[in-house]
Scaffold this motif. Structure first.
Motif, PDB file in Angstrom:
ATOM      1  N   THR A 166       0.869  -1.176   0.000  1.00 38.37           N
ATOM      2  CA  THR A 166       0.000   0.000   0.000  1.00 38.37           C
ATOM      3  C   THR A 166       0.903   1.223   0.000  1.00 38.37           C
ATOM      4  O   THR A 166       1.777   1.354   0.859  1.00 38.37           O
ATOM      5  N   LEU A 167       0.704   2.113  -0.952  1.00 38.35           N
ATOM      6  CA  LEU A 167       1.615   3.226  -1.162  1.00 38.35           C
ATOM      7  C   LEU A 167       0.911   4.553  -0.911  1.00 38.35           C
ATOM      8  O   LEU A 167      -0.262   4.722  -1.243  1.00 38.35           O
ATOM      9  N   SER A 168       1.635   5.508  -0.354  1.00 35.67           N
ATOM     10  CA  SER A 168       1.074   6.846  -0.177  1.00 35.67           C
ATOM     11  C   SER A 168       2.157   7.891  -0.407  1.00 35.67           C
ATOM     12  O   SER A 168       3.294   7.738   0.059  1.00 35.67           O
ATOM     13  N   HIS A 169       1.798   8.923  -1.147  1.00 29.61           N
ATOM     14  CA  HIS A 169       2.697  10.065  -1.324  1.00 29.61           C
ATOM     15  C   HIS A 169       2.723  10.846  -0.019  1.00 29.61           C
ATOM     16  O   HIS A 169       1.679  11.201   0.529  1.00 29.61           O
ATOM     17  N   GLY A 170       3.917  11.118   0.505  1.00 33.42           N
ATOM     18  CA  GLY A 170       4.046  11.863   1.756  1.00 33.42           C
ATOM     19  C   GLY A 170       3.686  13.329   1.557  1.00 33.42           C
ATOM     20  O   GLY A 170       4.423  14.087   0.922  1.00 33.42           O
ATOM     21  N   MET A 171       2.552  13.740   2.090  1.00 34.52           N
ATOM     22  CA  MET A 171       2.015  15.085   1.884  1.00 34.52           C
ATOM     23  C   MET A 171       2.493  16.027   2.994  1.00 34.52           C
ATOM     24  O   MET A 171       2.239  15.780   4.173  1.00 34.52           O
ATOM     25  N   ILE A 172       3.162  17.106   2.613  1.00 32.70           N
ATOM     26  CA  ILE A 172       3.647  18.117   3.557  1.00 32.70           C
ATOM     27  C   ILE A 172       3.378  19.484   2.946  1.00 32.70           C
ATOM     28  O   ILE A 172       3.798  19.760   1.811  1.00 32.70           O
ATOM     29  N   ASP A 173       2.665  20.361   3.673  1.00 34.32           N
ATOM     30  CA  ASP A 173       2.444  21.704   3.125  1.00 34.32           C
ATOM     31  C   ASP A 173       2.966  22.824   4.025  1.00 34.32           C
ATOM     32  O   ASP A 173       3.192  23.943   3.566  1.00 34.32           O
ATOM     33  N   LEU A 174       3.173  22.527   5.315  1.00 37.94           N
ATOM     34  CA  LEU A 174       3.683  23.520   6.255  1.00 37.94           C
ATOM     35  C   LEU A 174       2.908  24.838   6.159  1.00 37.94           C
ATOM     36  O   LEU A 174       3.465  25.928   6.298  1.00 37.94           O
ATOM     37  N   GLY A 175       1.601  24.737   5.890  1.00 43.55           N
ATOM     38  CA  GLY A 175       0.740  25.912   5.846  1.00 43.55           C
ATOM     39  C   GLY A 175       0.743  26.668   4.542  1.00 43.55           C
ATOM     40  O   GLY A 175       0.062  27.693   4.412  1.00 43.55           O
ATOM     41  N   ASP A 176       1.474  26.201   3.542  1.00 46.89           N
ATOM     42  CA  ASP A 176       1.588  26.885   2.259  1.00 46.89           C
ATOM     43  C   ASP A 176       0.483  26.385   1.314  1.00 46.89           C
ATOM     44  O   ASP A 176       0.431  25.212   0.969  1.00 46.89           O
ATOM     45  N   GLU A 177      -0.394  27.305   0.879  1.00 41.76           N
ATOM     46  CA  GLU A 177      -1.544  26.916   0.065  1.00 41.76           C
ATOM     47  C   GLU A 177      -1.138  26.310  -1.272  1.00 41.76           C
ATOM     48  O   GLU A 177      -1.717  25.313  -1.725  1.00 41.76           O
ATOM     49  N   GLU A 178      -0.153  26.911  -1.949  1.00 40.72           N
ATOM     50  CA  GLU A 178       0.288  26.383  -3.229  1.00 40.72           C
ATOM     51  C   GLU A 178       0.897  24.989  -3.079  1.00 40.72           C
ATOM     52  O   GLU A 178       0.680  24.109  -3.902  1.00 40.72           O
ATOM     53  N   ARG A 180       0.113  22.919  -0.757  1.00 37.85           N
ATOM     54  CA  ARG A 180      -1.007  22.031  -0.444  1.00 37.85           C
ATOM     55  C   ARG A 180      -1.695  21.550  -1.726  1.00 37.85           C
ATOM     56  O   ARG A 180      -1.986  20.365  -1.886  1.00 37.85           O
ATOM     57  N   LYS A 181      -1.945  22.462  -2.635  1.00 36.44           N
ATOM     58  CA  LYS A 181      -2.578  22.092  -3.906  1.00 36.44           C
ATOM     59  C   LYS A 181      -1.707  21.103  -4.672  1.00 36.44           C
ATOM     60  O   LYS A 181      -2.208  20.151  -5.268  1.00 36.44           O
ATOM     61  N   ALA A 182      -0.407  21.352  -4.656  1.00 30.55           N
ATOM     62  CA  ALA A 182       0.519  20.463  -5.362  1.00 30.55           C
ATOM     63  C   ALA A 182       0.530  19.066  -4.749  1.00 30.55           C
ATOM     64  O   ALA A 182       0.625  18.058  -5.473  1.00 30.55           O
ATOM     65  N   GLU A 183       0.413  18.984  -3.433  1.00 27.53           N
ATOM     66  CA  GLU A 183       0.411  17.682  -2.755  1.00 27.53           C
ATOM     67  C   GLU A 183      -0.837  16.873  -3.108  1.00 27.53           C
ATOM     68  O   GLU A 183      -0.758  15.657  -3.324  1.00 27.53           O
ATOM     69  N   PHE A 184      -1.968  17.532  -3.174  1.00 24.37           N
ATOM     70  CA  PHE A 184      -3.187  16.821  -3.579  1.00 24.37           C
ATOM     71  C   PHE A 184      -3.121  16.396  -5.041  1.00 24.37           C
ATOM     72  O   PHE A 184      -3.575  15.301  -5.408  1.00 24.37           O
ATOM     73  N   LYS A 185      -2.533  17.239  -5.878  1.00 26.64           N
ATOM     74  CA  LYS A 185      -2.402  16.899  -7.291  1.00 26.64           C
ATOM     75  C   LYS A 185      -1.509  15.678  -7.476  1.00 26.64           C
ATOM     76  O   LYS A 185      -1.836  14.762  -8.252  1.00 26.64           O
ATOM     77  N   GLU A 186      -0.374  15.653  -6.767  1.00 25.07           N
ATOM     78  CA  GLU A 186       0.533  14.513  -6.877  1.00 25.07           C
ATOM     79  C   GLU A 186      -0.099  13.241  -6.318  1.00 25.07           C
ATOM     80  O   GLU A 186       0.028  12.152  -6.902  1.00 25.07           O
ATOM     81  N   THR A 187      -0.790  13.368  -5.195  1.00 25.40           N
ATOM     82  CA  THR A 187      -1.467  12.204  -4.611  1.00 25.40           C
ATOM     83  C   THR A 187      -2.491  11.635  -5.580  1.00 25.40           C
ATOM     84  O   THR A 187      -2.571  10.410  -5.769  1.00 25.40           O
ATOM     85  N   GLN A 188      -3.275  12.519  -6.218  1.00 26.55           N
ATOM     86  CA  GLN A 188      -4.286  12.036  -7.158  1.00 26.55           C
ATOM     87  C   GLN A 188      -3.643  11.382  -8.374  1.00 26.55           C
ATOM     88  O   GLN A 188      -4.158  10.391  -8.911  1.00 26.55           O
TER      89      GLN A 188
END
Length: 457
Positions: A166-178, A180-188
């Motif tokens: 089971t694989l998951s992209h490690g999502m880190i945004d440190l409060g940065d909106e841009e 955050r969007k990039a992390e969701f895009k990569e995860t999807q």
């Protein structure tokens, strides 16, 4: 004349259709007979077992009715166990093995690991994941739960190695909106490309790194998307005292209280570490059905603390076992991890009856399966379950005399004692020879990748 309309399909949907068509055309049945093994099933006794394609089709303790198969293994002197399930890994960090030892987590991450990770690319992650797959197969792990980067490359490695993950992209945004969007895009992207691939062996989960590296907006978004897509969540929680202090300073609550308040917790969540817990948090974990991954070697090496595993088991919380990455362990040997888990609870509680061998073994097998939502498929030896199996050779000086197989697996064995590994009905290792991986090439490629990665610092 009949018009044929072709609707546009996503990559994942197209791949599913093609795989279904291929399976439909494939009618050949493949069987493996393992005879004369000491089977760790509902009871522990000598018997034989047959796998048919990807499943266990028959178990016989009389050793009489099972005689024929495409491949026959005489397992005299060997223990047949469910494949081990490693519920918290960072496979590609095998390239960083021995890079930064003997320092606290904050220093380890900020001054050493994160600077190296800034230079990672997909080729690095593939090389590291292949090396990790070879190590896991050699030491009896057939299923893993991974969080890292370039996860399509990790999926490719796992697919080639024949292992389940089971694989998951490690999502880190440190409060940065841009960010955050990039992390969701990569995860999807990873979900669309990799989920339910490799004949169903590869699944994808959401991987918010932790409460202290992810904003509330990211965590709430993860819960929304996980519910929408029916996917699981993998997250680090309460690994160190500093993490707890940081989350309390930012939110006014302890980590699990905070995650509960924002609605992240549920029975689809696997939280790694869970070292620093109070009684209220343990009750929250139990009430929400959260599964935990205990990582004793990493927690000891980084001096993070000792998870109250005995208490958590008493409360009926789903407990599993993980190695963490090879940069903080420094190996992926889950047999070794079982012994560490047992001994750590005994010495911490000053109770030699704490964490008996059977409980630790269950954490590494059925507990791991349940933590990943795979309890109906793997984790135990039963007819109808997936053929994820290992043979451990008990004919060695360190495992003689053989009186209690579970005791030997937990307290005496290590990865070098694993003889044969089967995952999804496919032979990955036989007589200690890797069959799906060219180990010499994998080691060479990993050395080159590690040198290249470090040269960029």
């Amino acid at each position: 004349m009949v018009d044929i309309y072709v609707l546009p399909l996503k990559y994942k949907e197209f791949k599913k259709i093609i795989n279904f068509m291929i399976r439909g055309l494939h009618v050949e049945t493949k069987t493996i007979l393992i005879k004369n093994a000491i089977i760790i099933g509902d009871e522990i006794k000598k018997g034989s077992l047959i796998t048919e394609n990807d499943k266990i089709s028959e178990i016989d303790y009389s050793n009489s009715s099972l005689n024929h198969a495409d491949e026959v293994i005489d397992a005299e002197g060997k223990v047949l166990s469910p494949g081990l399930v490693n519920t918290h890994t960072h496979l590609s960090m095998s390239l960083m093995r021995g890079l930064a030892d003997d320092m606290p987590l904050d220093t380890w991450l900020n001054d050493h690991i994160w600077p190296v990770e800034a230079n990672l690319d997909g080729e690095h992650c593939y090389a590291g994941a292949m090396l990790a797959c070879a190590e896991m197969i050699r030491s009896g792990t057939t299923c893993f739960n991974d969080m890292y980067f370039f996860m399509d490359h990790v999926a490719d490695a796992a697919d080639k190695a024949g292992i389940r993950g089971t694989l998951s992209h490690g999502m880190i945004d440190l409060g940065d909106e841009e960010k955050r969007k990039a992390e969701f895009k990569e995860t999807q992207r990873i979900i669309d490309k990799c989920h339910e691939t490799a004949d169903g062996r590869i699944k994808v989960a959401f991987g918010p790194h932790s409460p202290y590296t992810c904003s509330r907006e990211l965590l709430e978004g993860v819960r929304k998307e996980a519910d929408k897509q029916g996917l699981r969540i993998h997250i680090h929680v309460s690994e160190t005292q500093k993490e707890v202090e940081d989350v309390m300073e930012a939110s006014g609550k302890r980590p699990f209280e905070y995650l509960d308040e924002i609605g992240l917790l549920g029975s689809d969540v696997l939280a790694a570490h869970a070292v620093w817990l109070d009684e209220d948090e343990m009750d929250i974990i139990k009430e929400r059905g959260v599964a935990l991954s205990h990582n004793p070697a990493s927690n000891m090496k980084l001096a993070s603390g000792v998870s109250p595993v005995s208490k958590l088991l008493e409360k009926g919380i789903c407990m599993s076992l993980g190695t963490d990455g090879a940069a903080s362990n420094n190996n992926l040997d889950l047999l070794e991890e079982m012994k560490l888990a047992a001994l750590l609870q005994k010495v911490t509680t000053l109770d030699p009856t704490a964490m008996p061998a059977q409980k630790v073994f269950d954490m590494a097998t059925r507990g791991g399966a349940a933590a990943l939502g795979l309890e109906d498929e793997i984790g135990t030896i039963e007819v109808g379950k997936k053929a994820d199996l290992i043979l451990v050779d008990m004919k060695s000086s360190s495992l003689t005399p053989l009186r209690n197989p579970i005791s030997h697996l937990v307290y005496s064995a290590n990865g070098a004692d694993v003889d044969t590994v089967i995952c999804n009905g496919e032979m990955l290792m036989k007589n200690r020879e890797l069959l799906t991986i060219n180990e010499v090439e994998v080691i060479s490629r990993a050395e080159e990748a590690s040198e290249d990665l470090l040269s960029k610092l």
